[in-house]
Structure formats: C-alpha cells, structure tokens
Design a protein around this motif. Structure first.
Motif, PDB file in Angstrom:
ATOM      1  N   VAL A  50      29.315  58.417  28.437  1.00 41.03           N
ATOM      2  CA  VAL A  50      30.582  58.106  27.754  1.00 41.03           C
ATOM      3  C   VAL A  50      31.760  58.672  28.558  1.00 41.03           C
ATOM      4  CG1 VAL A  50      31.960  58.552  25.672  1.00 41.03           C
ATOM      5  CG2 VAL A  50      29.547  57.946  25.450  1.00 41.03           C
ATOM      6  N   PHE A  54      34.576  56.361  30.258  1.00 39.34           N
ATOM      7  CA  PHE A  54      35.957  56.621  29.836  1.00 39.34           C
ATOM      8  C   PHE A  54      36.830  56.997  31.040  1.00 39.34           C
ATOM      9  CE2 PHE A  54      36.323  57.443  25.033  1.00 39.34           C
ATOM     10  CZ  PHE A  54      35.514  56.359  24.778  1.00 39.34           C
ATOM     11  N   SER A  55      36.250  57.762  31.926  1.00 34.00           N
ATOM     12  CA  SER A  55      37.005  58.213  33.091  1.00 34.00           C
ATOM     13  C   SER A  55      37.278  57.047  34.042  1.00 34.00           C
ATOM     14  CB  SER A  55      36.216  59.312  33.788  1.00 34.00           C
ATOM     15  OG  SER A  55      36.730  59.547  35.053  1.00 34.00           O
ATOM     16  N   TYR A  57      37.368  53.844  33.500  1.00 35.38           N
ATOM     17  CA  TYR A  57      38.207  52.761  32.993  1.00 35.38           C
ATOM     18  C   TYR A  57      39.561  53.272  32.468  1.00 35.38           C
ATOM     19  CZ  TYR A  57      34.226  49.704  33.586  1.00 35.38           C
ATOM     20  OH  TYR A  57      33.196  48.986  34.143  1.00 35.38           O
ATOM     21  N   LEU A  59      40.288  55.504  30.153  1.00 33.07           N
ATOM     22  CA  LEU A  59      40.452  55.961  28.760  1.00 33.07           C
ATOM     23  C   LEU A  59      40.686  57.471  28.673  1.00 33.07           C
ATOM     24  CD1 LEU A  59      37.624  53.708  27.492  1.00 33.07           C
ATOM     25  CD2 LEU A  59      39.947  53.563  26.668  1.00 33.07           C
ATOM     26  N   MET A  60      40.120  58.199  29.638  1.00 31.48           N
ATOM     27  CA  MET A  60      40.313  59.651  29.644  1.00 31.48           C
ATOM     28  C   MET A  60      41.772  60.013  29.951  1.00 31.48           C
ATOM     29  SD  MET A  60      37.494  61.490  29.163  1.00 31.48           S
ATOM     30  CE  MET A  60      37.145  62.853  30.241  1.00 31.48           C
ATOM     31  N   MET A  73      41.842  56.901  21.976  1.00 31.46           N
ATOM     32  CA  MET A  73      40.723  57.180  22.880  1.00 31.46           C
ATOM     33  C   MET A  73      39.481  57.561  22.070  1.00 31.46           C
ATOM     34  SD  MET A  73      40.432  60.124  25.770  1.00 31.46           S
ATOM     35  CE  MET A  73      40.053  61.433  24.632  1.00 31.46           C
ATOM     36  N   ALA A  76      37.723  54.769  20.549  1.00 30.75           N
ATOM     37  CA  ALA A  76      36.977  53.903  21.467  1.00 30.75           C
ATOM     38  C   ALA A  76      35.545  54.395  21.703  1.00 30.75           C
ATOM     39  CB  ALA A  76      37.704  53.821  22.792  1.00 30.75           C
ATOM     40  N   ILE A  77      35.220  55.596  21.214  1.00 35.00           N
ATOM     41  CA  ILE A  77      33.858  56.128  21.425  1.00 35.00           C
ATOM     42  C   ILE A  77      32.861  55.228  20.689  1.00 35.00           C
ATOM     43  CG2 ILE A  77      32.301  58.079  20.969  1.00 35.00           C
ATOM     44  CD1 ILE A  77      34.752  59.916  21.204  1.00 35.00           C
ATOM     45  N   ARG A 152      33.340  47.792  30.817  1.00 33.60           N
ATOM     46  CA  ARG A 152      34.555  48.305  30.180  1.00 33.60           C
ATOM     47  C   ARG A 152      34.436  48.167  28.659  1.00 33.60           C
ATOM     48  NH1 ARG A 152      39.494  46.168  28.829  1.00 33.60           N
ATOM     49  NH2 ARG A 152      41.192  47.657  28.972  1.00 33.60           N
TER      50      ARG A 152
END
Lengths: 274, 198
Positions: A50, A54-55, A57, A59-60, A73, A76-77, A152
């Motif tokens: 995860v 996240f990183s 794409y 999101l992080m 964010m 989105a998990i 993604r």
C-alpha cells in the motif's frame, strides 16, 4: 491413601493414560511461532505494498496540498487490505498471548509496539526495489491478479472530484507538459486557467519528478487539467522508476540528448494532438 | 525391612520439590505423581469450589485437572514454578466448566488487560483487614462476577503473590491490582445491597 489420589493413580494405571510426548508440544509451539511470523510477514507485505503504490502514484504526497487531502489519502486505502491487516493483527495478538512477553504487558502496549514495528519495517521495504521487481515479474509472467495490485488505485475525491498524479517529466511544450506515470501511462498536463501554478511555469527539466492535483478532461484519460503542482520532496529520496526504462536508454545514448528535451516533448505533443 | 524402605521412600518424597517430582514422573515413576495430588488436592479443591461456586461438580473437576496435569506434564518447564502451572490448569478447567454451565458470564474480551494501569499493591493496613475480609468474602463470593471473584480467592485464600496470580491468569501484574481493587468495590456494593452488618 485418600480417595482422589487413589482414583487418579487407578485411572493412570488401568486406563493406560499416557503423557503427551514432548515433541508434540514442541510441534504445537513451533506451529504457533511459524503462524505468528507468517502473519507478521503477510501484514508487512500488505502495508509495504500500500505504501509503495501510494508513493509511486503520488497519494503519499497529497499532504502537500493541505489537510483535507490527507483525509482523502486515507479514504483511498483499499478496504479489503485494511480488513485483512486488522484480522491478521488480531491473530498475531491472540497467538502471542500464549507467550509471557505478550501477556505480561497490556494488550494496547503489545498491539501498539507490534503495529509500530510493522509500519516502520513496511516503510523501509516500500522504499526498496522489492515491489518493483515483484510487479515486473508478475507482468512478465501474466499474473493478472497480482499485477492489478500495482495499478493506480481508482479514486475520486469527495466534492471537487480532483485526483492526484505523480509522474516523471518526459516532454515540455509551451502550453503543456508530458508526464509518464509509474505504470507507463502517458499524461498531458494542461494548466486549468491562466495563473494556475503548473509545472510549466517552473523551470522544469526532463526527468523531474512532480505531483499534480487536478482533473482528467472528458473521456480522454490522457489529458489532465492541473489545479496545483508540487515537485516531490522525500525524506528518503527515491526514484519513480527503479532502473532504466527502454526509451530513456535511447535518449541517454544520444550525445545531443540535452538539445532534444524540448523537441522530445514537442514530438509527443504533436502525436497527442493528432 | 520392607516397611522401613517404604517409610524411607515416603520421607524422601516429602523433601523433594514439586519440580523434582515432575522429573521423576517423566522418567517413569508414575506412582510418585500421587505425592503431587496429595500436595495440591486441598488447595485446588478450595480454589475451584470458591471460583466456580458449584460444590457438587468439584470432585469431577479435580479429577480432570489432575489427569490433564499428568498428560501434559512434559510441557512443564521445570525451571518454572509448578504451583502456578497447576493453578493455570485448574483455572482453565474452571472457566470451561462455567462456560459449559452457562449460568455465569465469563467474558472473552477483557478491557482490564487492554490499557496500562498504575501498579497498586495492597498496603499493610489492607493486609491486616484481610482476615475480616475473608470471613465476609466467604458469605458473599457468589454475588461477585467470576473475573473479580477469582483474583480475590487467589489473593486472600490461596495467598498467591501478584506475580503468581498474573502467571496463572495470563494477565499483566498491574491488572491483578486493578481486579483486586474492583473486586473489593463490587463486594462492598453487594454488602450494602444485602444490608450486611459486621
């Protein structure tokens, strides 16, 4: 001889009650430890996956755009992975309660300590090329289900419907910027309106790693209207793509690569317009 | 001659520790297990009777406890206390029995063990009160929930230390203190409700 003692000894002798052999206890104990370690590794894998997705794409990096996007964010998990993680954490806790190191401390303490260790290890694993290798392996061996985990995440933010993108600048034109995302998708980023802080007003170079907040235009998933932009800033610097990509190799081999920055971008833009 | 040999064997058994006896049983001397039954029968019967509050089932439960102890003897770590180990078996069997009977609530989730608590031991004054408390407890044990009843029995009647109780119940030591405190509070409430006059 008292009554209970007589009964116990008679039962032991006449019913031929045997002591459970030591190897059985060793086996059960080993199975318990193996289950804890296995559950621990699965949780670490899921969380690192995860964090990795996240990183890669962007999101992080949503926290760059304000607190509300931190909430987005978290939304989105993937729920399924979150549930699996919680179930496994409970399993680890239940199994470890058999051991003195766990039951001598309050549940909250062991749970917090276990979770912290898992998150820290997962974070460091997400920064290694491990998941990139796994993703490449799954793609090259047609493991669709596995490869899908590295795509993604489909997410729409509440209210304004904006999305976040992380990409590497592969082309620059006077009106737009070409980005390549982690999964190889090409996206053309346009400023939403004049005055919008976009990649193009900055002194961008090909190969820069940027995060964009904006919306995809119409049915075309390749056009992205940029609302806000930030270069990625990492505590532990990482590349978007681990290892060289074929089309970059080609550019790097050309001694006049620097002169091609703009023309490379323009070429792609022309194709996009067609 | 034979009588004196038997006498010597009995004397030897008396000086052996529980852990030494366990080693002898594991090595094949089944009869010496009877010495452990002798040593623990009274204590465990008292504990199980007070914890379960079902005197009719105690004898059956005690048989199960000692047979389980015998069959699982090889899992006992002789560097640890046999006392806590056999009390743990008695605890497990009592809990199973209470769950089977279904007339007393034995909760699986225990929030007392979830959060850290400040460590609070009984003071000397509390200890001085304990004899009086024992007499009150005897008449009011049934009114307290098993969770609190058990720690009060282990602490005041069986005179186990906090550490031993923690080992028997598989809970943190601080939780033992919390349960004793709460057990006493619920006992007080029960006494007020029942208009107890000391």
């Amino acid at each position: 001889m008292n009554n209970l003692k007589t009964k116990i000894l008679e039962t032991v002798h006449h019913n031929n009650i045997q002591m459970t052999p030591k190897w059985k206890f060793a086996l059960y104990s080993s199975l318990g430890v193996i289950s804890i370690i296995f559950a621990f590794l699965v949780v670490i894998f899921i969380i690192s996956l995860v964090l990795f997705v996240f990183s890669k794409y962007g999101l992080m990096d949503m926290s760059f755009f304000g607190f509300v996007h931190i909430v987005n964010m978290l939304r989105a998990i993937p729920i399924l992975l979150l549930l699996c993680t919680i179930v496994l954490l409970v399993l680890i806790e239940v199994l470890s309660q058999q051991y003195a190191f766990a039951f001598r401390r309050p549940l909250a303490v062991t749970l917090l300590a276990g979770t912290s260790i898992i998150v820290v290890i997962s974070f460091f694993i997400s920064q290694t090329p491990l998941h990139s290798y796994i993703r490449d392996y799954m793609k090259s061996n047609n493991f669709e289900m596995g490869a899908r985990a590295y795509e993604r995440p489909n997410m729409l933010f509440a209210g304004n419907g904006m999305e976040v993108l992380r990409g590497e600048v592969v082309g620059i034109s006077p009106t737009s910027t070409m980005l390549e995302l982690f999964d190889g998708t090409m996206v053309v980023a346009y400023p939403l309106q004049s005055g919008t802080n976009t990649p193009h007003q900055q002194n961008l170079n090909i190969g820069d790693d940027v995060v964009l907040l904006g919306t995809f235009v119409g049915s075309s998933s390749g056009k992205f209207e940029v609302s806000r932009y930030r270069p990625t800033r990492k505590m532990f610097p990482e590349k978007l793509h681990d290892g060289p990509r074929p089309h970059h190799k080609k550019n790097n081999s050309d001694p006049s690569a620097n002169n091609q920055k703009t023309s490379y971008g323009k070429t792609i833009m022309k194709e996009e317009v067609k | 001659m034979n009588l004196s040999m038997t006498h010597t064997k009995k004397d030897t058994q008396k000086v052996l520790s529980d852990e030494d006896i366990v080693l002898l049983v594991i090595q094949g001397d089944k009869d010496i297990f009877g010495e452990l039954v002798d040593r623990y029968e009274a204590k465990l019967t008292r504990y199980v009777k007070r914890f379960t509050q079902q005197p009719d089932d105690v004898l059956d439960l005690m048989q199960v406890v000692f047979i389980k102890a015998y069959t699982n003897l090889q899992s006992f770590d002789t560097t640890r206390s046999f006392n806590s180990w056999i009390y743990r078996i008695a605890h497990n069997e009592s809990v199973t029995h209470l769950k089977k009977k279904g007339n007393q609530k034995v909760s699986f989730i225990d929030f007392d063990t979830f959060l850290p608590h400040p460590f609070a031991r009984e003071t000397a004054d509390d200890k001085a009160l304990s004899q009086e408390l024992k007499d009150i407890l005897e008449t009011s044990l049934a009114t307290i929930t098993p969770k609190y009843r058990e720690v009060l029995v282990l602490y005041y009647y069986e005179e186990l230390s906090y550490q031993e109780i923690a080992d028997v119940l598989h809970i943190p030591i601080a939780t033992v203190g919390v349960r004793i405190k709460r057990g006493k509070e619920s006992l007080q409430k029960a006494l007020v409700t029942n208009k107890y006059q000391p």
